[in-house]
Every structure is written in C-alpha cells, then in structure tokens.
Enzyme design. Sequence first.
Site, mmCIF file in Angstrom:
data_model
loop_
_atom_site.group_PDB
_atom_site.id
_atom_site.type_symbol
_atom_site.label_atom_id
_atom_site.label_comp_id
_atom_site.label_asym_id
_atom_site.label_seq_id
_atom_site.Cartn_x
_atom_site.Cartn_y
_atom_site.Cartn_z
ATOM 1 N N CYS A 1 55.519 55.026 18.535
ATOM 2 C CA CYS A 1 56.275 54.471 19.646
ATOM 3 C C CYS A 1 57.772 54.539 19.409
ATOM 4 O O CYS A 1 58.546 54.230 20.287
ATOM 5 C CB CYS A 1 55.843 53.029 19.868
ATOM 6 S SG CYS A 1 55.811 52.095 18.352
ATOM 7 N N ASP B 1 59.410 52.660 17.377
ATOM 8 C CA ASP B 1 59.939 51.339 17.038
ATOM 9 C C ASP B 1 60.577 51.338 15.647
ATOM 10 O O ASP B 1 60.028 51.914 14.720
ATOM 11 C CB ASP B 1 58.809 50.300 17.029
ATOM 12 C CG ASP B 1 58.327 49.982 18.434
ATOM 13 O OD1 ASP B 1 58.871 50.567 19.385
ATOM 14 O OD2 ASP B 1 57.424 49.141 18.569
ATOM 15 N N CYS C 1 59.143 47.672 21.621
ATOM 16 C CA CYS C 1 58.523 47.011 22.763
ATOM 17 C C CYS C 1 58.499 45.495 22.559
ATOM 18 O O CYS C 1 58.848 44.990 21.489
ATOM 19 C CB CYS C 1 57.105 47.522 22.948
ATOM 20 S SG CYS C 1 56.028 47.083 21.586
ATOM 21 N N CYS D 1 52.282 46.933 15.939
ATOM 22 C CA CYS D 1 53.525 46.149 15.918
ATOM 23 C C CYS D 1 53.459 45.059 14.849
ATOM 24 O O CYS D 1 54.439 44.780 14.163
ATOM 25 C CB CYS D 1 53.773 45.487 17.278
ATOM 26 S SG CYS D 1 53.938 46.664 18.622
#
Lengths: 243, 136
Positions: B37, B39, B64, B107
């Site tokens: 992603c 991140d 996110c 995450c």
Amino acid sequence: MLKVLENTVPVACWSCSVAHNESTLFCPDCSKIQPPSSGDFFSVFGLEHRLNIDLAALEQEFHRLSRRLHPDRFARASENEKDWSLADTALLNDAYRTLKDPLRRTEYLLKLEGAEMGVSAAAPSDAALVQNQEKIQNQQKTSRVPADLLGEVFDLNMQLEEMRMARKMGQEDPELKESLRQAKEKFVGLVGAVDRELRAQWTIWDGGDAAARQPAQQAMMALLDRRKYLSNLVRDVTEILGD
Amino acid sequence: MAYSDKVVDHYNNPRNVGTLDKSAAEVGTGLVGAPECGDVMRLQIRVNPETNVIEEAKFKTFGCGSAIASSSLATEWIKGRTVDDALSIKNTDIVKELSLPPVKIHCSVLAEDAIRAAIGDWKKKNNVAEIAPPAK
C-alpha cells in the site's frame, strides 16, 4: 505431428478426434474452432512458459486469431461453435492483454509457477483469525520495502505533505517544488533500474532448470514489490507537481 | 468497507503525532514500510536510562486510516511501559482493539514492527543486549 507444449496436456478435437494442445483455439488438423479450455494464456498462443517473448510475433498472432474468431465467420456454424467463438475471443483478449505487458506477464507466470504474490493464495475462509494473521505476517516479512529506501521514502512523503498544506493555503514554494522534481527524477531512475534487473532475471529463468528458476522467482517477486512501491511514489509526486 | 469507531477516532484525533530528536542517545527511531500500500511509519521513543521506561512516544505515518490508527494506538500503549514490556505487544492485540478487517491486518503488523525497530535502535545506541521477547 503434434508438438506437445510442456505447459499443456493434449486433448482430442471434438470434431475430428485428433489430439491437439489444450487451449489451442483451432484444431490444427481439421481447422475447427475448439471450446475454451482451462489451459493457460501462454498456450493460447502456442507458447511455453517464457518471459522473453517476441512481442511483434505475439501481436501478429493475436490479430490473426482475432480475425479467425470473428463472429461473422460463424454465422452458419452450429450454436456451440458460435458460443465458442465469443468465449474464445474473450480468452484471447485476456491472454493478449496479460502477455504483452511485461509486468503483468511476469506476475502471471509467477502465479502459474506457484509463487505467491501479495495476498495469500489460500483463501482465508473460516480458519482461526490468529492463524491467518500469522500467515499474513509471515508473508509480510518476505515482502518488505528495502531498508535502503525507507528514509528517502519517508522524507519524500514529508515534502509531499508540506506541498499539499502550502497549496491549501494558496501558497507555492518553488524550492520545495524543485526538490520534489529532483526526487521524482531519482525515483523514476530507480524504477528503470528495477526493470533492467527484472529483465536480467527473465533470462535466468527462461534458460534455467528448476534449481536456477527458484532463486530467479524469488528475485522477481522482490523486484515487483519494489517496483510497485516506487511507481506509487512517482504517481503521487507526478500528481502534485501536475506535470 | 467501513472503519470501526476506534479507527475513526484515532484517525481524526491521532495521539502523539510528532518528532523526537533522532540523534539523542535516549531516543530510539523505527522506520518501517509496507510495499503493497506504500504506507510508511516512523515511531520514536524516549527511554528513561535509569528505569528503561518509555516516557515519550511519537509517530508520523503516511498511509491509510488503519495504519494511522494502529501507530497512534501503539504509541499510547507503549508509553509508561518498560522497553521489554513494550516488546510483548502483538499485532493481534492491535487488530482486536481496533477491530481491523483481514485486509488491514498488515497495518497492525507494521505498527508492531515499528515498535520493535524503535526499541532495537535504542538498544543499539545504548549497547543493550538484544533480549528475546518473552514467549507467550
């Protein structure tokens, strides 16, 4: 004599019963259209699993087969053959789109060869949540962003945020913009480097035996991860620079 | 996909966003990233050299809502704990607290990795031997 591809099994033609490779769209013997099979995209074009492919020949073959599959040619054919011409066309289009793109081709081949990309191949259905998490966690560990870039990626994100904030206030910082431009150039260069490395791995994979292919597959997966990360960044910077 | 209330709360009011002096001896910095992603997460801790208690924790995350919430929660949880105690935090604890869906589990993994990286950096700086986290 039928040349049996290593990635397919021979199946009998529904019309003349002569064996041909699975996914061959037309019987090489009686030329009748064949039903779409579960064979892979490479075999649709009569290709074995190779990453270095002749794109001009692929395009030519795509056009040739597209013409042969055209619905007009099946106006007086049986209902089955009409249906197959549509289904085969869809298969041919998918196969062509996947194989002509170097990245999609690499991803597709890795998947066929059983290498897991990103998400787990095994559907995380009703297995215990914790087990799934461990599985996913293990995968994460194999697909890390290389530490050598993290610092730069973080700094770039800071600059992007600064730029967005300034924009919101209706300000434009030319120095910041220039430094983002330089960063973009650098990351575009890194994407190019990944592509060159990827091509080198293609050649190793294509020419290697199973033992040589294994490390090449690992290397390609890591490279695809790295590339994805880098191109996301380039996309973000491009967006904010508006050029 | 809807975020849970706790994720939304951390996202709207992230705790402990900021920066600590990277060069200070009592500060450990962890920088981690997830490729799928894009991140990136930076988590920093300031450790009391006498007690080994994490007195301050700061983070900055580009990602996110779940990544921001995971790191925000992580800083809340490690504050006031000793470094070894902080190492016992598992990503599964974060998943439970925030009700993260399966697609967002990475995450929480990132947040756990960030804690470990920050503590690892602090230990390296202070020549503290790497102690294996207590087996659960």
